[in-house]
Write a protein that holds these residues in place. Structure first.
Motif, PDB file in Angstrom:
ATOM      1  N   TYR A 218       0.810  -1.224   0.000  1.00  0.00           N
ATOM      2  CA  TYR A 218       0.000   0.000   0.000  1.00  0.00           C
ATOM      3  C   TYR A 218       0.840   1.269   0.000  1.00  0.00           C
ATOM      4  CZ  TYR A 218       0.870  -0.263   5.043  1.00  0.00           C
ATOM      5  OH  TYR A 218       1.462  -0.349   6.269  1.00  0.00           O
ATOM      6  N   ASP A 219       2.081   1.208   0.467  1.00  0.00           N
ATOM      7  CA  ASP A 219       2.929   2.400   0.470  1.00  0.00           C
ATOM      8  C   ASP A 219       3.322   2.838  -0.936  1.00  0.00           C
ATOM      9  OD1 ASP A 219       2.985   2.675   3.231  1.00  0.00           O
ATOM     10  OD2 ASP A 219       4.642   1.270   3.448  1.00  0.00           O
ATOM     11  N   ASN A 220       3.267   1.905  -1.886  1.00  0.00           N
ATOM     12  CA  ASN A 220       3.749   2.197  -3.238  1.00  0.00           C
ATOM     13  C   ASN A 220       2.640   2.242  -4.288  1.00  0.00           C
ATOM     14  OD1 ASN A 220       6.492   2.340  -2.486  1.00  0.00           O
ATOM     15  ND2 ASN A 220       6.620   0.106  -2.449  1.00  0.00           N
ATOM     16  N   ILE A 221       1.396   2.193  -3.859  1.00  0.00           N
ATOM     17  CA  ILE A 221       0.271   2.240  -4.791  1.00  0.00           C
ATOM     18  C   ILE A 221      -0.538   3.507  -4.531  1.00  0.00           C
ATOM     19  CG2 ILE A 221      -1.826   1.094  -5.583  1.00  0.00           C
ATOM     20  CD1 ILE A 221      -0.605  -1.542  -4.678  1.00  0.00           C
ATOM     21  N   PHE A 222      -0.667   4.341  -5.569  1.00  0.00           N
ATOM     22  CA  PHE A 222      -1.417   5.588  -5.450  1.00  0.00           C
ATOM     23  C   PHE A 222      -2.760   5.444  -6.161  1.00  0.00           C
ATOM     24  CE2 PHE A 222       2.827   6.705  -4.470  1.00  0.00           C
ATOM     25  CZ  PHE A 222       2.790   7.861  -3.695  1.00  0.00           C
ATOM     26  N   VAL A 223      -3.795   5.909  -5.500  1.00  0.00           N
ATOM     27  CA  VAL A 223      -5.154   5.786  -6.026  1.00  0.00           C
ATOM     28  C   VAL A 223      -5.775   7.177  -6.177  1.00  0.00           C
ATOM     29  CG1 VAL A 223      -7.476   4.899  -5.592  1.00  0.00           C
ATOM     30  CG2 VAL A 223      -5.466   3.505  -5.016  1.00  0.00           C
ATOM     31  N   ASP A 224      -6.353   7.415  -7.340  1.00  0.00           N
ATOM     32  CA  ASP A 224      -7.128   8.642  -7.578  1.00  0.00           C
ATOM     33  C   ASP A 224      -8.587   8.299  -7.331  1.00  0.00           C
ATOM     34  OD1 ASP A 224      -8.496  10.853  -8.526  1.00  0.00           O
ATOM     35  OD2 ASP A 224      -7.109  11.196 -10.189  1.00  0.00           O
ATOM     36  N   ARG A 225      -9.111   8.797  -6.245  1.00  0.00           N
ATOM     37  CA  ARG A 225     -10.468   8.428  -5.832  1.00  0.00           C
ATOM     38  C   ARG A 225     -11.544   9.113  -6.652  1.00  0.00           C
ATOM     39  NH1 ARG A 225     -10.622   9.509   0.467  1.00  0.00           N
ATOM     40  NH2 ARG A 225     -12.736   8.698   0.151  1.00  0.00           N
ATOM     41  N   HIS A 226     -11.203  10.159  -7.376  1.00  0.00           N
ATOM     42  CA  HIS A 226     -12.224  10.940  -8.071  1.00  0.00           C
ATOM     43  C   HIS A 226     -11.953  11.061  -9.571  1.00  0.00           C
ATOM     44  CE1 HIS A 226     -13.541  11.979  -4.055  1.00  0.00           C
ATOM     45  NE2 HIS A 226     -12.339  12.457  -3.778  1.00  0.00           N
ATOM     46  N   ALA A 227     -11.150  10.162 -10.118  1.00  0.00           N
ATOM     47  CA  ALA A 227     -10.807  10.243 -11.538  1.00  0.00           C
ATOM     48  C   ALA A 227     -12.037  10.062 -12.433  1.00  0.00           C
ATOM     49  CB  ALA A 227      -9.759   9.198 -11.886  1.00  0.00           C
ATOM     50  N   HIS A 228     -12.902   9.162 -12.051  1.00  0.00           N
ATOM     51  CA  HIS A 228     -14.103   8.878 -12.832  1.00  0.00           C
ATOM     52  C   HIS A 228     -15.321   8.885 -11.912  1.00  0.00           C
ATOM     53  CE1 HIS A 228     -11.713   7.884 -16.354  1.00  0.00           C
ATOM     54  NE2 HIS A 228     -10.973   7.081 -15.610  1.00  0.00           N
ATOM     55  N   GLY A 229     -15.579  10.014 -11.343  1.00  0.00           N
ATOM     56  CA  GLY A 229     -16.723  10.111 -10.447  1.00  0.00           C
ATOM     57  C   GLY A 229     -16.500   9.295  -9.192  1.00  0.00           C
ATOM     58  N   ASP A 230     -17.363   8.298  -9.009  1.00  0.00           N
ATOM     59  CA  ASP A 230     -17.271   7.453  -7.809  1.00  0.00           C
ATOM     60  C   ASP A 230     -16.417   6.216  -8.036  1.00  0.00           C
ATOM     61  OD1 ASP A 230     -18.915   9.178  -6.400  1.00  0.00           O
ATOM     62  OD2 ASP A 230     -20.754   8.151  -7.050  1.00  0.00           O
ATOM     63  N   SER A 231     -15.744   6.118  -9.180  1.00  0.00           N
ATOM     64  CA  SER A 231     -14.946   4.931  -9.494  1.00  0.00           C
ATOM     65  C   SER A 231     -13.458   5.266  -9.387  1.00  0.00           C
ATOM     66  CB  SER A 231     -15.258   4.420 -10.905  1.00  0.00           C
ATOM     67  OG  SER A 231     -16.625   4.070 -11.018  1.00  0.00           O
ATOM     68  N   PRO A 232     -12.812   4.922  -8.278  1.00  0.00           N
ATOM     69  CA  PRO A 232     -11.380   5.210  -8.120  1.00  0.00           C
ATOM     70  C   PRO A 232     -10.537   4.353  -9.058  1.00  0.00           C
ATOM     71  CG  PRO A 232     -12.155   3.857  -6.307  1.00  0.00           C
ATOM     72  CD  PRO A 232     -13.377   4.235  -7.097  1.00  0.00           C
ATOM     73  N   ILE A 233      -9.377   4.869  -9.427  1.00  0.00           N
ATOM     74  CA  ILE A 233      -8.446   4.120 -10.270  1.00  0.00           C
ATOM     75  C   ILE A 233      -7.054   4.179  -9.654  1.00  0.00           C
ATOM     76  CG2 ILE A 233      -9.748   4.605 -12.382  1.00  0.00           C
ATOM     77  CD1 ILE A 233      -7.472   6.622 -13.085  1.00  0.00           C
ATOM     78  N   ILE A 234      -6.231   3.203  -9.990  1.00  0.00           N
ATOM     79  CA  ILE A 234      -4.817   3.246  -9.602  1.00  0.00           C
ATOM     80  C   ILE A 234      -4.118   4.220 -10.535  1.00  0.00           C
ATOM     81  CG2 ILE A 234      -2.671   1.946  -9.469  1.00  0.00           C
ATOM     82  CD1 ILE A 234      -4.306  -0.505  -8.730  1.00  0.00           C
ATOM     83  N   SER A 235      -3.578   5.282  -9.987  1.00  0.00           N
ATOM     84  CA  SER A 235      -2.968   6.331 -10.807  1.00  0.00           C
ATOM     85  C   SER A 235      -1.461   6.172 -10.955  1.00  0.00           C
ATOM     86  CB  SER A 235      -3.281   7.707 -10.209  1.00  0.00           C
ATOM     87  OG  SER A 235      -2.828   7.789  -8.859  1.00  0.00           O
ATOM     88  N   ALA A 236      -0.823   5.462 -10.017  1.00  0.00           N
ATOM     89  CA  ALA A 236       0.630   5.292 -10.112  1.00  0.00           C
ATOM     90  C   ALA A 236       1.091   4.173  -9.184  1.00  0.00           C
ATOM     91  CB  ALA A 236       1.348   6.590  -9.749  1.00  0.00           C
ATOM     92  N   ILE A 237       2.185   3.520  -9.577  1.00  0.00           N
ATOM     93  CA  ILE A 237       2.883   2.550  -8.724  1.00  0.00           C
ATOM     94  C   ILE A 237       4.340   2.975  -8.680  1.00  0.00           C
ATOM     95  CG2 ILE A 237       3.594   0.157  -8.438  1.00  0.00           C
ATOM     96  CD1 ILE A 237       1.045  -0.698  -9.850  1.00  0.00           C
TER      97      ILE A 237
END
Length: 243
Positions: free
Chosen positions: A104-123
């Motif tokens: 989890y320290d190396n996984i970044f999540v964009d919680r608002h990229a697609h409305g209510d559907s978060p995506i992994i934005s970077a590793i």
């Protein structure tokens, strides 16, 4: 990462040609120092066997004066790898891109990229990335749904599973998406041993204080299991009872 494969195990490196600005990526073999293969590869190189890679690594460490791996330890490590190979743990094993610290320290999540559907934005933290046997990629991401507490071991936490309904639902969602091959490598206890052995083989810091003592402990535990089961561990692989 399971779909990014190489015929050889080794470190990932960009093209190092003089003045080269291309984006080609190569894998430098652990087994043969002068061999490097571009990825994606064209199939012209035969895939190395996991046992071949492990054996070459342990021979390498025993030839390094600072590693502390003498011929006795080397031969015991190779025997451990041979036992696993004889049991079929390495059969038809692809070599895949492996992020050695995917937590989890190396996984970044964009919680608002697609409305209510978060995506992994970077590793991040790819400096430890390597190409290794597929089971190295398939580490149970139990940090998604639980944490081991107090003296509870990580393996024990994985086997017992989460306690809350929400965590159990999250675990089930992950397992449904991961598929049967991932599940077999992730949860079969014998692959915990195999991952440990590969980590030792690819460890570039064998000379650290106390590292050889850790290796000795691992070898004693493995050899104790083998004596207890008279070297016939097939039933334990099938039943998943090895702790």
């Amino acid at each position: 990462m399971l779909n990014v494969r190489s015929p050889i195990a080794g470190d990932v490196a960009p093209c190092s040609g003089s003045g080269c600005s291309c984006t080609r990526t190569f894998v430098h073999s652990i087994v043969f120092p002068n061999l490097h293969v571009e990825v994606p590869h064209d199939g012209s190189v035969t895939t190395e066997s996991t046992f071949q890679v492990l054996k070459a690594c342990f021979h390498h460490w025993s030839s390094c004066p600072l590693s502390g791996v003498n011929a006795g330890i080397r031969d015991r490590l190779i025997q451990m790898a041979s036992d696993m190979n004889d049991l079929g743990l390495f059969d038809n094993m692809p070599i895949c891109l492996t992020h050695m610290q995917l937590d989890y320290d190396n996984i970044f999540v964009d919680r608002h990229a697609h409305g209510d559907s978060p995506i992994i934005s970077a590793i991040t933290d790819w400096d430890t990335a390597t190409f290794a046997p597929m089971f190295m990629v398939c580490v149970p991401p139990s940090w998604l749904w639980m944490r081991a507490e107090n003296n509870e071991t990580f393996s024990r936490a994985v086997i017992d599973g989460p306690t809350s309904p929400e965590a159990r639902e999250l675990k089930q969602l992950f397992e449904d998406a991961a598929g049967p091959d991932y599940m077999r490598f992730a949860y079969e206890p014998m692959y915990d041993w195999a991952r440990l052995l590969v980590e030792l083989a690819m460890d570039y810091h064998f000379h650290k204080v106390g590292r050889v003592n850790v290796v000795e402990t691992i070898l004693r535990n493995w050899e104790s299991h083998c004596r207890q089961w008279n070297l016939d561990l097939t039933c334990y692989i099938r039943e998943g009872t090895l702790n």
